[in-house]
Design a protein around this motif. Sequence first.
Motif, PDB file in Angstrom:
ATOM      1  N   CYS A  80       1.629   1.490  16.352  1.00 34.75           N
ATOM      2  CA  CYS A  80       1.336   0.734  15.132  1.00 34.75           C
ATOM      3  C   CYS A  80       0.009   1.166  14.513  1.00 34.75           C
ATOM      4  O   CYS A  80      -0.081   1.430  13.320  1.00 34.75           O
ATOM      5  CB  CYS A  80       1.322  -0.755  15.469  1.00 34.75           C
ATOM      6  SG  CYS A  80       0.848  -1.815  14.091  1.00 34.75           S
ATOM      7  N   LEU A  81      -1.022   1.235  15.360  1.00 31.44           N
ATOM      8  CA  LEU A  81      -2.349   1.608  14.846  1.00 31.44           C
ATOM      9  C   LEU A  81      -2.368   3.035  14.331  1.00 31.44           C
ATOM     10  O   LEU A  81      -3.091   3.351  13.373  1.00 31.44           O
ATOM     11  CB  LEU A  81      -3.391   1.429  15.952  1.00 31.44           C
ATOM     12  CG  LEU A  81      -3.664  -0.024  16.380  1.00 31.44           C
ATOM     13  CD1 LEU A  81      -4.684  -0.069  17.497  1.00 31.44           C
ATOM     14  CD2 LEU A  81      -4.155  -0.844  15.182  1.00 31.44           C
ATOM     15  N   LEU A  82      -1.583   3.908  14.961  1.00 30.74           N
ATOM     16  CA  LEU A  82      -1.520   5.294  14.494  1.00 30.74           C
ATOM     17  C   LEU A  82      -0.943   5.366  13.091  1.00 30.74           C
ATOM     18  O   LEU A  82      -1.501   6.051  12.207  1.00 30.74           O
ATOM     19  CB  LEU A  82      -0.681   6.123  15.468  1.00 30.74           C
ATOM     20  CG  LEU A  82      -0.489   7.599  15.100  1.00 30.74           C
ATOM     21  CD1 LEU A  82      -1.834   8.332  15.109  1.00 30.74           C
ATOM     22  CD2 LEU A  82       0.502   8.283  16.039  1.00 30.74           C
ATOM     23  N   ILE A  83       0.166   4.658  12.866  1.00 26.18           N
ATOM     24  CA  ILE A  83       0.811   4.694  11.539  1.00 26.18           C
ATOM     25  C   ILE A  83      -0.087   4.051  10.483  1.00 26.18           C
ATOM     26  O   ILE A  83      -0.328   4.632   9.413  1.00 26.18           O
ATOM     27  CB  ILE A  83       2.175   3.973  11.609  1.00 26.18           C
ATOM     28  CG1 ILE A  83       3.140   4.745  12.511  1.00 26.18           C
ATOM     29  CG2 ILE A  83       2.764   3.813  10.203  1.00 26.18           C
ATOM     30  CD1 ILE A  83       4.437   4.016  12.783  1.00 26.18           C
ATOM     31  N   VAL A  84      -0.579   2.853  10.783  1.00 29.13           N
ATOM     32  CA  VAL A  84      -1.431   2.148   9.816  1.00 29.13           C
ATOM     33  C   VAL A  84      -2.751   2.898   9.633  1.00 29.13           C
ATOM     34  O   VAL A  84      -3.275   3.001   8.515  1.00 29.13           O
ATOM     35  CB  VAL A  84      -1.682   0.700  10.296  1.00 29.13           C
ATOM     36  CG1 VAL A  84      -2.671   0.006   9.370  1.00 29.13           C
ATOM     37  CG2 VAL A  84      -0.372  -0.063  10.348  1.00 29.13           C
ATOM     38  N   GLY A  85      -3.272   3.429  10.744  1.00 28.77           N
ATOM     39  CA  GLY A  85      -4.555   4.123  10.675  1.00 28.77           C
ATOM     40  C   GLY A  85      -4.513   5.347   9.791  1.00 28.77           C
ATOM     41  O   GLY A  85      -5.482   5.624   9.061  1.00 28.77           O
ATOM     42  N   LEU A  86      -3.398   6.094   9.825  1.00 26.36           N
ATOM     43  CA  LEU A  86      -3.301   7.291   8.996  1.00 26.36           C
ATOM     44  C   LEU A  86      -3.335   6.934   7.511  1.00 26.36           C
ATOM     45  O   LEU A  86      -4.039   7.571   6.715  1.00 26.36           O
ATOM     46  CB  LEU A  86      -2.011   8.047   9.320  1.00 26.36           C
ATOM     47  CG  LEU A  86      -1.978   8.775  10.672  1.00 26.36           C
ATOM     48  CD1 LEU A  86      -0.595   9.350  10.932  1.00 26.36           C
ATOM     49  CD2 LEU A  86      -3.035   9.887  10.699  1.00 26.36           C
ATOM     50  N   ALA A  91       9.123   1.875  13.231  1.00 26.71           N
ATOM     51  CA  ALA A  91       8.064   2.764  12.772  1.00 26.71           C
ATOM     52  C   ALA A  91       8.296   3.197  11.328  1.00 26.71           C
ATOM     53  O   ALA A  91       7.353   3.261  10.521  1.00 26.71           O
ATOM     54  CB  ALA A  91       7.974   3.989  13.682  1.00 26.71           C
ATOM     55  N   MET A  92       9.568   3.489  10.994  1.00 27.39           N
ATOM     56  CA  MET A  92       9.871   3.853   9.605  1.00 27.39           C
ATOM     57  C   MET A  92       9.569   2.694   8.670  1.00 27.39           C
ATOM     58  O   MET A  92       9.012   2.877   7.579  1.00 27.39           O
ATOM     59  CB  MET A  92      11.345   4.258   9.486  1.00 27.39           C
ATOM     60  CG  MET A  92      11.670   5.621  10.065  1.00 27.39           C
ATOM     61  SD  MET A  92      13.303   6.218   9.572  1.00 27.39           S
ATOM     62  CE  MET A  92      14.355   4.900  10.132  1.00 27.39           C
ATOM     63  N   GLY A  93       9.961   1.489   9.104  1.00 24.57           N
ATOM     64  CA  GLY A  93       9.683   0.317   8.275  1.00 24.57           C
ATOM     65  C   GLY A  93       8.203   0.093   8.100  1.00 24.57           C
ATOM     66  O   GLY A  93       7.728  -0.208   6.992  1.00 24.57           O
ATOM     67  N   LEU A  94       7.459   0.227   9.214  1.00 21.01           N
ATOM     68  CA  LEU A  94       6.015   0.037   9.138  1.00 21.01           C
ATOM     69  C   LEU A  94       5.367   1.113   8.270  1.00 21.01           C
ATOM     70  O   LEU A  94       4.427   0.842   7.512  1.00 21.01           O
ATOM     71  CB  LEU A  94       5.422   0.064  10.546  1.00 21.01           C
ATOM     72  CG  LEU A  94       3.914  -0.158  10.638  1.00 21.01           C
ATOM     73  CD1 LEU A  94       3.545  -1.552  10.126  1.00 21.01           C
ATOM     74  CD2 LEU A  94       3.428   0.013  12.068  1.00 21.01           C
ATOM     75  N   PHE A  95       5.891   2.341   8.361  1.00 20.55           N
ATOM     76  CA  PHE A  95       5.358   3.432   7.552  1.00 20.55           C
ATOM     77  C   PHE A  95       5.518   3.119   6.065  1.00 20.55           C
ATOM     78  O   PHE A  95       4.578   3.241   5.272  1.00 20.55           O
ATOM     79  CB  PHE A  95       6.091   4.737   7.897  1.00 20.55           C
ATOM     80  CG  PHE A  95       5.635   5.919   7.096  1.00 20.55           C
ATOM     81  CD1 PHE A  95       4.531   6.658   7.489  1.00 20.55           C
ATOM     82  CD2 PHE A  95       6.314   6.295   5.936  1.00 20.55           C
ATOM     83  CE1 PHE A  95       4.115   7.752   6.735  1.00 20.55           C
ATOM     84  CE2 PHE A  95       5.901   7.378   5.185  1.00 20.55           C
ATOM     85  CZ  PHE A  95       4.792   8.110   5.588  1.00 20.55           C
ATOM     86  N   GLY A  96       6.734   2.691   5.675  1.00 20.77           N
ATOM     87  CA  GLY A  96       6.962   2.366   4.276  1.00 20.77           C
ATOM     88  C   GLY A  96       6.175   1.160   3.825  1.00 20.77           C
ATOM     89  O   GLY A  96       5.585   1.145   2.734  1.00 20.77           O
ATOM     90  N   LEU A  97       6.131   0.126   4.683  1.00 23.48           N
ATOM     91  CA  LEU A  97       5.446  -1.108   4.317  1.00 23.48           C
ATOM     92  C   LEU A  97       3.943  -0.896   4.215  1.00 23.48           C
ATOM     93  O   LEU A  97       3.301  -1.334   3.261  1.00 23.48           O
ATOM     94  CB  LEU A  97       5.753  -2.188   5.355  1.00 23.48           C
ATOM     95  CG  LEU A  97       5.149  -3.569   5.101  1.00 23.48           C
ATOM     96  CD1 LEU A  97       5.683  -4.142   3.796  1.00 23.48           C
ATOM     97  CD2 LEU A  97       5.454  -4.508   6.257  1.00 23.48           C
ATOM     98  N   SER A  98       3.379  -0.188   5.197  1.00 30.50           N
ATOM     99  CA  SER A  98       1.926   0.010   5.195  1.00 30.50           C
ATOM    100  C   SER A  98       1.492   0.921   4.047  1.00 30.50           C
ATOM    101  O   SER A  98       0.447   0.703   3.439  1.00 30.50           O
ATOM    102  CB  SER A  98       1.465   0.580   6.533  1.00 30.50           C
ATOM    103  OG  SER A  98       2.055   1.849   6.781  1.00 30.50           O
ATOM    104  N   SER A  99       2.314   1.943   3.775  1.00 29.98           N
ATOM    105  CA  SER A  99       1.944   2.843   2.664  1.00 29.98           C
ATOM    106  C   SER A  99       1.926   2.076   1.349  1.00 29.98           C
ATOM    107  O   SER A  99       1.068   2.323   0.486  1.00 29.98           O
ATOM    108  CB  SER A  99       2.930   4.016   2.582  1.00 29.98           C
ATOM    109  OG  SER A  99       4.233   3.536   2.276  1.00 29.98           O
TER     110      SER A  99
END
Length: 803
Positions: free
Chosen positions: A780-786, A693-701
Amino acid sequence: MLKNYFKIAWRNLTRNKLRSLIHILGLSLGISISYLIYNVIVHAYSFDRFHPDRENIYRINTLTDWGDGGLFPNPGVPGPLGDVIQEELSSVTHKSTLYTLHDVLTFVPEQNRVLGRNSDVTFADGGFFKIFPRKWLVGNPEKALEAPHTVVITESRLRKYFPELSPADALGKEIAWVDRDTLIAQITGVVADFDQPTDLIFNEFISYASLDTEEEKEWYGLHEWGSVNSSSNLFVKVSESTDSSALNRGLEAIAQKHYSKDEEAKTSFFAEPLSEIHFSSNYTDTAVSREFLKGLTWVGSIILVLACLNFINLETAQAISRAKEVGIRKTLGSRRKELIFQFLTETLVLVIVALLTSFGLVEVIRLIFGSYLPADLRINPLSQPNLLFFISFPLLLTLITGIYPALVLSGYQPQRALKGEMGVNHGFSLGVFLRKNLTILQFTASIAFIILVLVLNQQIRYVSSQPLGFEKESLLYARLPFMSEPAKMQKLQDRLSQQSFVTGASLSGSLVSSSSLWTSDAYVPVDTSERQIFIQVMNVDSAFVRVNQIEHLAGKQGLGAADEVIVNANFIREMGLTDPGEAIGLQIRFNGNQKKIVGVIGNFHSRTFREEIRPMVMTTNPTFFQTITVRISPGQNLAQAKSDLESVYKEIYPYETASFSFLDEEMERFYAQDIKIRNVLGAACFLAILISAMGLFGLSSYTIAQRTKEISIRKVLGASVTQILGLISKEYVLLVLTSFALAIYPAYYFLQSWLQEFTYKIDMPFGLYGLAGVGVMLICLLIVGLHSYAAALTNPAKVLKDE
């Protein structure tokens, strides 16, 4: 130059705080888990490694093959084997016979002082100290255990028993033990305690010659080849030219010589290296499963790999932001290898900070999961294995995580980098390809862990909720002194039964359900011959069935005489009968004697759900009762009831320290290993999701920030927020679906293998697989969606004002 590299690395670390925080948290989690598991494994493999010539030391074990009845390995050996092994095997240079005493009452006759019960007392011969040398504080190692009724004790035991005496003054003092009879021995030696991890926990060595009568040898089962007791052990040291296979061939020849081929079970012996004892049957019940250690290694490796993938993924995604820096450096004369070293230095600084952070995380993890770690585990950061870890691990991790981003960044061409042209797009981008696939690997691990935890939890709940065939609630039990007088046991039973809150008390050889197992053969009449049935045996009194509330099918509930037995429904089925009443009065041959079936009970689970319910015969022999079970009436204060029961117990046995325990708590230990695996995987699951989730948060941002102009243009052209969210999320949905497909097989393979261990198990719950996939999809959708939602709400005019 090196100082400059570190200075630039630290500036970049503090400039990009979000990126650095994600890297440090992810890597520190991976390092702390790896460091802790590394210490657990080093600790497990450190036992008994300090003995001279340890690779030539073996424990001899017995293997009994009952054919269809199964294989039964035993760390014990028949007593006569120790008498002949050195004569029949020339490769054996030293041998030592042991007989371990369990919960033996110890006292000092001179002071009439009771010292309590110990399980670190053993009969031993002088060969023990030739195989396992000790530092002798006083005494002659060659003669200390030659004579009967002599004993060698350790320094710690001397301080406990005779704190006022020096080792020399202790010589000749007497110690007594109450087992089959009272045995008194004089101290002839004092040895230093082992100061390194060992499974040889003995502190009192009574001379083996003290077992000097045939009656005593028969009592301890040391008189014949057909008697194998796990307390009777044999260690040997062999010549350097002898390996385990040669030793096993010699043991096979001994077995063939002393056992008849016509016997019902085939008995053989095998040599177990000293290094393996900690992973099999040791003297402290702290054996570690190699499979569990292997599983821990896999868990630690996966968590660390996920953290490394996070680093690589985010660094390659952010490479474009440092393209101009690379272009300027190359224009000013920097060579590629210097840039690679610069970027690796930045990675090393991150790893070092993460390593320092992991020290605190290790203590937090130890606090939370302390009960899952070895009780004697001591982590010394300055030990040689840990110093090796601190030096080699950061360097290895730096190379693994930093080499690819460094190669990517240092490979940019100056003229293109300064213009913002990162390369010609031919429809395939290695960076994008890697980012997507590394993300898939992260989610694959997360989904697999979730599936494992969900299914393990469901199986444990299943076996915990199934009918047992008896009522386990409101049952308390206590262990009785070994070979207690039958009259004393009966007095205790009567006194406990008289308590107003007690509905019944029962004496037995073991609990109604435990890890204890006594197997034998029974022979039932079939026409003019007999049929052999492989059975489980329980030694019980007349109240056992009633107190444990086992289903009663026919005949009597209790045993009244030594020639009577009660059998279960599976035994009746093996006899070929369908009506339990038909078995009442029939004669069977068991333990060499004729027995009459007087009662039939329903099947009940006397062991775990891993095993099927065996045909059972209940017999009675009060001399060998070892347990008392008490049923409490409903609505009682259980804590007060337990205290009152222990007070009565203390009156009958004033020198004992046994206490009452609840049966349901004892039975929970049946699946302690499975619960441990589930909880460890649960923790791994949490960490895997957190790191991913941390990785996805950084990558998606970062990636969404790169698409802000595209999003703004789409909004100007009329795209709605929902359409933009769908456009961005679609890519991640495909990634999660791919991850789910990859996670199914490894999770299924592990679970199928684990469930096969249970005779009674759930059907594979594939619905939980889908639940795991949906759960990760939502995260995943929550992190990317935000991030997408925030970008979609940005005013296009602010983004496009410079265009």
